[in-house]
Design a protein around this motif. Structure first.
Motif, PDB file in Angstrom:
ATOM      1  N   TYR A   1       0.840  -1.200   0.000  1.00  0.00           N
ATOM      2  CA  TYR A   1       0.000   0.000   0.000  1.00  0.00           C
ATOM      3  C   TYR A   1       0.877   1.253   0.000  1.00  0.00           C
ATOM      4  O   TYR A   1       1.852   1.341   0.746  1.00  0.00           O
ATOM      5  CB  TYR A   1      -0.895  -0.014   1.241  1.00  0.00           C
ATOM      6  N   SER A   2       0.549   2.215  -0.864  1.00  0.00           N
ATOM      7  CA  SER A   2       1.243   3.494  -0.944  1.00  0.00           C
ATOM      8  C   SER A   2       2.761   3.317  -1.023  1.00  0.00           C
ATOM      9  O   SER A   2       3.510   3.767  -0.149  1.00  0.00           O
ATOM     10  CB  SER A   2       0.883   4.371   0.266  1.00  0.00           C
TER      11      SER A   2
ATOM     12  N   GLU B   1       5.261   4.613  -2.753  1.00  0.00           N
ATOM     13  CA  GLU B   1       6.178   5.756  -2.787  1.00  0.00           C
ATOM     14  C   GLU B   1       6.320   6.384  -1.406  1.00  0.00           C
ATOM     15  O   GLU B   1       7.430   6.656  -0.937  1.00  0.00           O
ATOM     16  CB  GLU B   1       5.697   6.788  -3.806  1.00  0.00           C
ATOM     17  N   LEU B   2       5.188   6.607  -0.737  1.00  0.00           N
ATOM     18  CA  LEU B   2       5.232   7.207   0.592  1.00  0.00           C
ATOM     19  C   LEU B   2       5.885   6.260   1.591  1.00  0.00           C
ATOM     20  O   LEU B   2       6.805   6.638   2.323  1.00  0.00           O
ATOM     21  CB  LEU B   2       3.820   7.566   1.054  1.00  0.00           C
ATOM     22  N   ALA B   3       5.423   5.017   1.629  1.00  0.00           N
ATOM     23  CA  ALA B   3       5.983   4.041   2.571  1.00  0.00           C
ATOM     24  C   ALA B   3       7.450   3.794   2.276  1.00  0.00           C
ATOM     25  O   ALA B   3       8.275   3.677   3.195  1.00  0.00           O
ATOM     26  CB  ALA B   3       5.197   2.740   2.498  1.00  0.00           C
TER      27      ALA B   3
ATOM     28  N   SER C   1       9.542   1.406  -4.072  1.00  0.00           N
ATOM     29  CA  SER C   1       8.923   2.405  -4.951  1.00  0.00           C
ATOM     30  C   SER C   1       8.414   1.801  -6.253  1.00  0.00           C
ATOM     31  O   SER C   1       7.486   2.328  -6.866  1.00  0.00           O
ATOM     32  CB  SER C   1       9.923   3.526  -5.258  1.00  0.00           C
TER      33      SER C   1
ATOM     34  N   ASP D   1       0.472  -0.836  -5.865  1.00  0.00           N
ATOM     35  CA  ASP D   1      -0.385  -0.638  -4.705  1.00  0.00           C
ATOM     36  C   ASP D   1      -1.634  -1.491  -4.892  1.00  0.00           C
ATOM     37  O   ASP D   1      -2.461  -1.203  -5.761  1.00  0.00           O
ATOM     38  CB  ASP D   1      -0.756   0.842  -4.579  1.00  0.00           C
TER      39      ASP D   1
ATOM     40  N   ALA E   1      -5.000   0.588  -4.433  1.00  0.00           N
ATOM     41  CA  ALA E   1      -5.182   1.881  -5.105  1.00  0.00           C
ATOM     42  C   ALA E   1      -6.510   1.957  -5.844  1.00  0.00           C
ATOM     43  O   ALA E   1      -7.197   2.980  -5.807  1.00  0.00           O
ATOM     44  CB  ALA E   1      -4.022   2.140  -6.066  1.00  0.00           C
TER      45      ALA E   1
ATOM     46  N   TRP F   1       3.479  11.723   8.841  1.00  0.00           N
ATOM     47  CA  TRP F   1       4.048  11.449   7.523  1.00  0.00           C
ATOM     48  C   TRP F   1       5.190  12.397   7.141  1.00  0.00           C
ATOM     49  O   TRP F   1       5.747  12.284   6.036  1.00  0.00           O
ATOM     50  CB  TRP F   1       3.004  11.520   6.399  1.00  0.00           C
TER      51      TRP F   1
ATOM     52  N   SER G   1       8.613  12.101   5.198  1.00  0.00           N
ATOM     53  CA  SER G   1       8.648  12.053   3.740  1.00  0.00           C
ATOM     54  C   SER G   1       8.516  13.448   3.137  1.00  0.00           C
ATOM     55  O   SER G   1       7.921  14.354   3.730  1.00  0.00           O
ATOM     56  CB  SER G   1       7.515  11.173   3.205  1.00  0.00           C
TER      57      SER G   1
ATOM     58  N   GLN H   1       6.686  14.150   0.698  1.00  0.00           N
ATOM     59  CA  GLN H   1       5.301  14.370   0.277  1.00  0.00           C
ATOM     60  C   GLN H   1       4.515  15.185   1.299  1.00  0.00           C
ATOM     61  O   GLN H   1       3.461  15.737   0.973  1.00  0.00           O
ATOM     62  CB  GLN H   1       4.618  13.021   0.034  1.00  0.00           C
TER      63      GLN H   1
END
Length: 403
Positions: free
Chosen positions: A98-99, A101-103, A122, A126, A129, A307, A310, A312
């Protein structure tokens, strides 16, 4: 879910492997009186190996889940299970998350301080999604699905028969989502549900991957961190007030989360025992929403922005947006430069170790050393050896199997 259903996938794989072995022996020869003996011997060795590698793990809400071998392809719903896989030396087996790029960015910020540990999430897809897809699960053909079947039952187009179908034809489910918040699971699962701590759940995943020794060593480090924190906490009256938030997109309000409630989503804040500025607030969902005036009324000493390890959720941008409002400029945490980056709620053991240390320094610099200047998206800061709450080198050696 029964043991028979959960083990269906592994039995299918054994049959497939057996079929391939038989096919190979017939393809390369014309037959003879020794063929049957040769095949029986090969089959016997394969069965003996399977028996030696087979194991079962009990966990709610699945019940007892049987495995013929250590899973080599891991479907991951939420990042805590990918973190666990990395910690146990199986990070390369993760095939979705899940997620990503963020994770992935958050995890990489922490593992930058662990020599030789460099998971790359990366490029993974997901699975949530566009909604959980049965077809995608067949494509991935994972040996185990680290996702709670109770959670899956809440997803669109997923009923009990669909859940059983994937367990029987692809690989078993293994997860416990509602321990994250201690929220009620769906009614069909409530009678058999149990809530686990993060590290208890990690221990069960370690049994699935047959990595109990790595788990015990990492848990010993975690126990040491928790002991250090407990023995150095100031009295409750001396602790600051704090909130955990995410600033919404239009800069009109904060999404707010509790600090000290049960559940492994708070495994990095609850042990620090700060005074939750919104402790008495009850929200209809897993978080609330408050405007600037309500935030100013609470006026916490410390604000953690979720978060913001990151890029983001860049903390400098968050700070600028807050100070562009009259009420935001008056917030004590902003004026005193105690607006801090927070990590992920979906934390596994590696994230948890770093986030415990990070939160301890942000809340109690006199006891644990100051949190240094840090820019979102950068590697976790270098902490002087004497101010580290755990030994990075030892953690890295446990993960790579040399400790």
């Amino acid at each position: 879910m029964s043991e028979l259903t959960a083990a269906g996938s592994t039995r299918r794989r054994v049959l497939e492997i057996g079929g391939l072995l038989a096919g190979g022996s017939f393809a390369g020869c014309t037959g003879g009186e020794n063929d049957s003996e040769t095949n029986d011997t090969a089959s016997g060795r394969a069965n003996a190996t399977n028996r030696a590698n087979s194991h079962a793990v009990e966990a709610a809400p699945m019940g007892t889940v049987a495995f013929e071998e250590v899973p080599r392809s891991l479907f991951v719903g939420f990042p805590q299970y990918a973190d666990m896989a990395v910690a146990l030396g199986h990070g390369d087996a993760v095939n979705t998350i899940y997620s990503p790029e963020l994770a992935g960015e958050v995890m990489s910020a922490y593992t930058a301080r662990l020599n030789g540990v460099s998971p790359n999430w990366s490029a993974l897809s997901d699975p949530l999604a566009d909604g959980l897809s049965k077809e995608r699960l067949y494509e991935l053909d994972s040996h185990v699905h680290f996702l709670d079947p109770a959670y899956v039952s809440t997803q669109q187009n997923w009923g009990a028969s669909d859940i059983d179908e994937i367990a029987g034809n692809v690989g078993p489910w293994f997860g416990n989502f509602y321990s994250g918040t201690h929220d009620d699971p769906p009614k069909p699962y409530r009678d058999n549900y149990r809530y686990y701590s993060l590290w208890d759940l990690f221990g069960k995943v370690a049994r699935v991957l047959r990595e109990q020794e790595r788990y015990r060593k990492l848990k010993s480090i975690h126990d040491g961190v928790r002991s250090t924190i407990r023995s150095n906490l100031p009295s409750k009256a001396e602790r600051p007030t704090a909130v955990r938030v995410t600033l919404n997109a239009d800069n009109s309000a904060f999404y707010t989360y509790h600090l000290n409630r049960p559940g492994y989503w708070l495994a990095d804040t609850r042990p620090l025992g700060a005074r939750d500025a919104f402790a008495e607030k009850e929200w209809s969902s897993l978080w609330g929403e408050v405007g600037y005036e309500t935030m100013l009324e609470a006026d916490p000493d410390v604000i953690f922005h979720l978060w913001s390890v990151s890029s983001q959720h860049d903390l400098s941008d968050v700070r600028n947006r807050i100070t562009n409002t009259p009420a935001g400029r008056k917030l004590t945490a902003v004026r005193d430069d105690r607006l801090y980056p927070g990590g992920m709620r979906y934390q596994g053991p590696i994230m948890n170790l770093f986030q415990l240390e990070m939160t301890a320094k942000q809340l109690y610099p006199d006891q644990f050393g100051e949190w240094p200047d840090y820019a979102s998206g950068e590697p976790y800061p270098k902490i002087p050896a004497g101010e580290q709450l755990f030994d990075r080198g030892k953690v890295a050696r446990i993960i790579d199997g040399t400790a």
